[in-house]
Design a protein around this motif. Structure first.
Motif, mmCIF file in Angstrom:
data_model
loop_
_atom_site.group_PDB
_atom_site.id
_atom_site.type_symbol
_atom_site.label_atom_id
_atom_site.label_comp_id
_atom_site.label_asym_id
_atom_site.label_seq_id
_atom_site.Cartn_x
_atom_site.Cartn_y
_atom_site.Cartn_z
ATOM 1 N N ARG A 40 -84.320 -15.908 -138.994
ATOM 2 C CA ARG A 40 -83.659 -14.577 -138.266
ATOM 3 C C ARG A 40 -84.864 -13.672 -137.750
ATOM 4 N N ILE A 41 -85.969 -13.565 -138.737
ATOM 5 C CA ILE A 41 -87.394 -13.020 -138.344
ATOM 6 C C ILE A 41 -87.732 -13.675 -137.239
ATOM 7 N N LEU A 42 -87.932 -14.876 -137.239
ATOM 8 C CA LEU A 42 -88.403 -15.703 -135.852
ATOM 9 C C LEU A 42 -87.643 -15.321 -134.657
ATOM 10 N N LEU A 43 -86.164 -15.404 -134.738
ATOM 11 C CA LEU A 43 -85.777 -15.099 -133.559
ATOM 12 C C LEU A 43 -85.749 -13.527 -133.184
ATOM 13 N N ARG A 44 -85.903 -12.754 -134.251
ATOM 14 C CA ARG A 44 -85.981 -11.385 -133.653
ATOM 15 C C ARG A 44 -87.418 -11.142 -133.195
ATOM 16 N N ALA A 45 -88.527 -11.830 -133.519
ATOM 17 C CA ALA A 45 -89.601 -11.884 -132.928
ATOM 18 C C ALA A 45 -89.681 -12.414 -131.565
ATOM 19 N N LEU A 46 -88.855 -13.275 -131.209
ATOM 20 C CA LEU A 46 -88.618 -13.936 -129.786
ATOM 21 C C LEU A 46 -87.793 -13.077 -129.008
ATOM 22 N N GLY A 47 -87.326 -11.928 -129.518
ATOM 23 C CA GLY A 47 -86.227 -11.210 -129.015
ATOM 24 C C GLY A 47 -84.806 -11.793 -128.677
ATOM 25 N N THR A 48 -84.743 -12.744 -129.505
ATOM 26 C CA THR A 48 -83.239 -13.498 -129.363
ATOM 27 C C THR A 48 -82.213 -13.577 -130.433
ATOM 28 N N GLU A 49 -82.507 -12.348 -131.341
ATOM 29 C CA GLU A 49 -81.743 -12.446 -132.625
ATOM 30 C C GLU A 49 -80.250 -12.203 -132.008
ATOM 31 N N PRO A 50 -79.275 -12.730 -132.859
ATOM 32 C CA PRO A 50 -77.978 -12.455 -132.391
ATOM 33 C C PRO A 50 -77.474 -10.870 -132.564
ATOM 34 N N ASP A 51 -76.778 -10.513 -131.656
ATOM 35 C CA ASP A 51 -76.150 -8.974 -131.793
ATOM 36 C C ASP A 51 -75.310 -8.808 -132.900
ATOM 37 N N PRO A 52 -75.715 -8.139 -134.081
ATOM 38 C CA PRO A 52 -75.093 -7.960 -135.071
ATOM 39 C C PRO A 52 -73.488 -7.264 -134.702
ATOM 40 N N ALA A 53 -73.679 -6.315 -133.581
ATOM 41 C CA ALA A 53 -72.368 -5.656 -133.184
ATOM 42 C C ALA A 53 -71.106 -6.829 -132.611
ATOM 43 N N ALA A 54 -71.735 -7.815 -132.039
ATOM 44 C CA ALA A 54 -71.032 -8.807 -131.373
ATOM 45 C C ALA A 54 -70.683 -9.792 -132.594
ATOM 46 N N ARG A 55 -71.261 -9.919 -133.649
ATOM 47 C CA ARG A 55 -70.511 -10.738 -134.789
ATOM 48 C C ARG A 55 -69.694 -9.940 -135.473
ATOM 49 N N VAL A 56 -69.804 -8.572 -135.574
ATOM 50 C CA VAL A 56 -68.641 -7.736 -136.167
ATOM 51 C C VAL A 56 -67.599 -7.770 -135.327
ATOM 52 N N ALA A 57 -67.509 -7.528 -134.014
ATOM 53 C CA ALA A 57 -66.459 -7.697 -133.350
ATOM 54 C C ALA A 57 -65.732 -9.117 -133.235
ATOM 55 N N GLU A 58 -66.528 -10.020 -133.421
ATOM 56 C CA GLU A 58 -65.729 -11.406 -133.479
ATOM 57 C C GLU A 58 -64.930 -11.532 -134.892
ATOM 58 N N LEU A 59 -65.520 -10.927 -135.815
ATOM 59 C CA LEU A 59 -65.082 -11.113 -137.258
ATOM 60 C C LEU A 59 -63.788 -9.997 -137.179
ATOM 61 N N HIS A 60 -63.645 -9.067 -136.339
ATOM 62 C CA HIS A 60 -62.482 -8.137 -136.406
ATOM 63 C C HIS A 60 -61.589 -8.980 -135.554
ATOM 64 N N ARG A 61 -61.876 -9.591 -134.557
ATOM 65 C CA ARG A 61 -60.974 -10.261 -133.883
ATOM 66 C C ARG A 61 -60.344 -11.208 -134.515
ATOM 67 N N LEU A 62 -61.033 -12.043 -135.189
ATOM 68 C CA LEU A 62 -60.581 -13.125 -135.986
ATOM 69 C C LEU A 62 -59.455 -12.567 -137.278
ATOM 70 N N CYS A 63 -59.924 -11.408 -138.063
ATOM 71 C CA CYS A 63 -58.935 -10.734 -139.051
ATOM 72 C C CYS A 63 -57.716 -10.464 -138.385
ATOM 73 N N ALA A 64 -57.936 -9.502 -136.921
ATOM 74 C CA ALA A 64 -56.673 -9.260 -136.401
ATOM 75 C C ALA A 64 -55.785 -10.192 -136.124
ATOM 76 N N ALA A 65 -56.281 -11.402 -135.649
ATOM 77 C CA ALA A 65 -55.281 -12.567 -135.232
ATOM 78 C C ALA A 65 -54.687 -13.290 -136.516
ATOM 79 N N ASP A 66 -55.505 -13.302 -137.530
ATOM 80 C CA ASP A 66 -54.987 -13.651 -138.866
ATOM 81 C C ASP A 66 -53.922 -12.903 -139.545
ATOM 82 N N TYR A 67 -54.213 -11.522 -139.327
ATOM 83 C CA TYR A 67 -53.180 -10.616 -139.769
ATOM 84 C C TYR A 67 -51.847 -10.735 -139.029
ATOM 85 N N ALA A 68 -52.040 -10.664 -137.803
ATOM 86 C CA ALA A 68 -50.907 -10.934 -136.923
ATOM 87 C C ALA A 68 -50.016 -12.279 -137.291
ATOM 88 N N GLN A 69 -50.675 -13.330 -137.304
ATOM 89 C CA GLN A 69 -50.119 -14.687 -137.670
ATOM 90 C C GLN A 69 -49.478 -14.585 -138.965
#
Length: 121
Positions: free
Chosen positions: A58-87
């Motif tokens: 993670r530190i190396l990716l941050r130094a290279l400017g390519t660390e994954p966006d945490p907001a995108a991860r949270v959004a994906e988790l929210h999407r998965l939880c919502a789909a599971d809840y609906a299912q």
């Protein structure tokens, strides 16, 4: 460990790595030295190695400017939880109906009260 004060290709000290990248490489080298060989029979050692190597990446990716966006991860988790809840909605409805039948069979007064409350809404 490698001397990071020089360019790796020319040996020229005028072209150096950015400070963040030097720090990230140093951390990665130390983590690899410390956790490169792990006793896989010891789950605590494996967990410590996994966490350390994950953090160094993670530190190396941050130094290279390519660390994954945490907001995108949270959004994906929210999407998965919502789909599971609906299912799971039909299963929850079945469970609620089973509880109602059980309450009605064991506690008719409570079931009558709940029915009155529900019809008053």
């Amino acid at each position: 460990m490698t001397d990071l004060s020089m360019s790796p290709h020319t040996g020229d000290t005028t072209h150096t790595y950015p400070d963040a990248l030097v720090a990230a490489i140093t951390v990665a080298q130390r983590m690899l030295d410390t956790y490169g060989i792990v006793d896989y029979g010891n789950s605590g050692d494996v967990a410590a190695a996994h966490g350390a190597l994950r953090e160094s990446l993670r530190i190396l990716l941050r130094a290279l400017g390519t660390e994954p966006d945490p907001a995108a991860r949270v959004a994906e988790l929210h999407r998965l939880c919502a789909a599971d809840y609906a299912q799971a909605a039909p299963r929850r409805e079945q469970q609620d109906a089973a509880v109602r039948r059980s309450v009605a069979a064991q506690f008719p007064a409570v079931a009558a009260f709940l029915d009155d409350e529900e019809s008053g809404q």
